[in-house]
Scaffold this active site. Structure first.
Site, PDB file in Angstrom:
ATOM      1  N   ASP A   1       5.050 -27.847  23.565  1.00  0.00           N
ATOM      2  CA  ASP A   1       6.250 -28.576  23.107  1.00  0.00           C
ATOM      3  C   ASP A   1       6.313 -28.719  21.582  1.00  0.00           C
ATOM      4  O   ASP A   1       7.382 -28.708  20.991  1.00  0.00           O
ATOM      5  CB  ASP A   1       6.404 -29.935  23.794  1.00  0.00           C
ATOM      6  CG  ASP A   1       5.196 -30.840  23.647  1.00  0.00           C
ATOM      7  OD1 ASP A   1       4.136 -30.368  23.184  1.00  0.00           O
ATOM      8  OD2 ASP A   1       5.301 -32.020  24.025  1.00  0.00           O
TER       9      ASP A   1
ATOM     10  N   LYS B   1      -2.742 -36.843  30.052  1.00  0.00           N
ATOM     11  CA  LYS B   1      -1.635 -37.784  30.253  1.00  0.00           C
ATOM     12  C   LYS B   1      -1.516 -38.264  31.699  1.00  0.00           C
ATOM     13  O   LYS B   1      -0.425 -38.447  32.229  1.00  0.00           O
ATOM     14  CB  LYS B   1      -0.307 -37.133  29.811  1.00  0.00           C
ATOM     15  CG  LYS B   1      -0.285 -36.799  28.325  1.00  0.00           C
ATOM     16  CD  LYS B   1       1.053 -36.232  27.897  1.00  0.00           C
ATOM     17  CE  LYS B   1       1.162 -34.746  28.193  1.00  0.00           C
ATOM     18  NZ  LYS B   1       2.333 -34.123  27.508  1.00  0.00           N
TER      19      LYS B   1
END
Ligand code: ADP
Ligand code: MG
Length: 494
Positions: free
Chosen positions: A232, A197
């Protein structure tokens, strides 16, 4: 929101409009016509290259299931890492006390505290704070990044009060949500495999990220302990399951994307001897690395080639929030170069990578005004271009094409996971209600994307089976989930 889906329509709609919209100055009619004549086929080609008919969706779902199986067989068996979470004790509802969670996502860094009251009182209170991660820290040193996190946590912990209180003699325990690929070695330790990312922090890969955080907390003089390191997706699954036992899968669609699910320990060949008290564990697929049979365009290939991780995270680059706006920008640049979509030369702003974000393309798609005023403003403010109505229509069409492909492929990925679960445990979806917990800014804020995702799931499963599958937004489930996992893995009795 789809306007003029095919090129003949685009051409006829566009050409029948007056040309005075662009800053009130009429352009030369012939020039504009020829422009659109060259842009319309580009749009058609984009739509064709991005198309996700049922056959493509089916291929993606099948390949996802196959890759999952291969990744469970042996480490490195497929694109999917299928990382074992070491979470086999999920929250029961009996958890009590004060717990913290810390979430390092991609765009933001969040801290949260929750006071848990056990079976009857459940979540008594929560509080959270959010800080965006400065760009330079994404390219800096491990120490600087973790110092920043620990100091944010210290500030937050200072303001504890009201309904929050720590039982005597206890240390504050943290669930650390870390949304990058980690080789977990226990519930409270894990080695960073690589940054994704857009992060390129030096010195972290190969290190235990919990140790990095502990060291930074020590430097801050902060007396807290990480009792669970969770991805997550795993946090989202745990948080959603706290309220609803039918939650079996969790998917994040935010800056990046990932998915995890409940797996039977006996169908994980690479587990080798590791015991789970419940017979089940959560597997983190790291599906962002999936790549098999995706419909890609020249724009995707160029974006990938220029990225900091070329050839990697192809599914993520096709469906997640970090990239959708950038793909659209690349299409618009080519359209401007080839057909002067916005004028004679491509302005500098529009040429800047990542200047157009996914929130922008989502906002443009929400514009219902007759003259697409909001589209015009965003194009002007963000990309530095003037646009007439026909150009704005094309832009919206490009946004829709890219979001549609992303949403539908995400849906196919979800069906792939459900398919794998059903193959091993008949009845997972055919016999009962199964909930897929969704979280992440992209899923939360992009209604068209969400609808395309649901459409693909329904198309693939058929109307009967898809009634059993509930795709549900579990807002901030991952924060609470991480705190809950800190509680279930607390070193104190509860
Ligand atoms: P992270 O993935 O960093 O943990 P989030 O789950 O909050 O954080 O997701 C943030 C991402 O969600 C942004 O990078 C952006 O791509 C996407 N996003 C945020 N707002 C919107 C929006 N209005 N429309 C579409 N996408 C959005
Ligand atoms: Mg996140």
């Amino acid at each position: 929101m789809s306007v003029a889906a095919r090129s003949p329509a685009v051409r006829s709609v566009s050409l029948s409009r007056p040309w005075t919209a662009r800053m009130g100055v009429p352009r030369v009619r012939m020039a504009v016509q020829s422009n659109l004549v060259s842009i319309a086929p580009m749009l058609t080609k984009l739509q064709r290259d991005c198309a996700t008919p049922l056959s493509v969706l089916r291929h993606v779902a099948d390949a996802m299931a196959d890759d999952m199986r291969a990744g469970l067989a042996v480490d490195g068996g497929s694109d999917l890492k299928m990382i074992l979470s070491y979470v086999d004790r999920l929250p029961t509802g009996n958890e009590k006390g004060l717990f913290y969670a810390l979430d390092l996502g991609g765009t933001n860094f969040r801290v949260l505290r929750v006071q848990l009251g056990g079976k009857d009182e459940r979540v008594i209170a929560t509080e959270f704070d959010q800080v965006s991660i400065p760009q330079d820290l994404m390219f800096g040193t491990t120490e600087d990044l973790f110092n920043f996190i620990a100091s944010g946590l210290a500030k937050f912990a200072q303001n504890e009060g009201g309904k929050f209180h720590l039982a005597q003699g206890r240390m504050r325990e943290i669930g650390f949500t870390f949304s990058f690929p980690v080789k977990q070695t226990s519930i409270d330790a894990g080695i960073l495999i690589k940054w994704t990312k857009g992060f390129a922090v030096s010195g972290t890969a190969g290190k235990d990220v919990v140790a990095c955080l502990n060291e930074a907390m020590e430097r801050q003089g902060l007396n807290m302990r990480v009792s669970a390191l969770v991805n997550d997706t795993v946090g989202t699954l745990a948080g959603a399951r706290y309220w609803d036992y039918d939650v079996m899968v969790a998917v994040i669609l935010g800056t990046g994307t990932n998915a995890c699910y409940m797996e039977r320990v006996d169908v994980i060949p690479k587990l080798q001897g590791l015991k789970s008290t419940s017979g089940r564990t959560i597997v983190n697929t790291e599906w962002g690395a999936f790549s098999n049979g995706l419909p890609l365009t020249e724009y995707d290939r160029e974006m990938d080639a220029e990225s900091i991780n070329p050839g990697e995270q192809i599914f993520e680059k096709t469906i997640s929030g970090m990239y959708l706006g950038e793909i659209v920008r690349r299409v618009l640049v080519k359209m401007d170069e080839a057909g002067a979509l916005f004028g004679e030369c491509v302005p500098e702003k529009l040429s800047t990578p990542f200047v157009l974000g996914t929130p922008h393309i989502s906002t443009m798609q929400q514009d219902n005004s007759k003259d697409l005023q909001a589209v015009g403003s965003i194009l002007y403010d963000v990309a530095g271009v003037n646009s007439d109505l026909s150009a704005r229509r094309i832009v919206v069409e490009v946004c829709d094409t890219v979001a549609k492909r992303g949403g539908r492929l995400a849906g196919a990925g979800i069906v792939g996971i459900l398919q794998k679960m059903e193959e091993d445990s008949k009845g997972t979806i055919s016999g009962k209600r199964t909930v897929v917990a969704m979280d992440g800014g992209l899923y939360e804020h992009y209604p068209q994307y969400r609808r395309y995702l649901q459409d693909a799931v329904t198309e693939l499963l058929g109307s009967e089976l898809s009634k059993n599958v509930v795709i549900e937004h579990s807002k901030d489930g991952s924060g609470i989930g991480a705190a809950l996992l800190a509680a279930t893995n607390s070193k104190y009795e509860h």
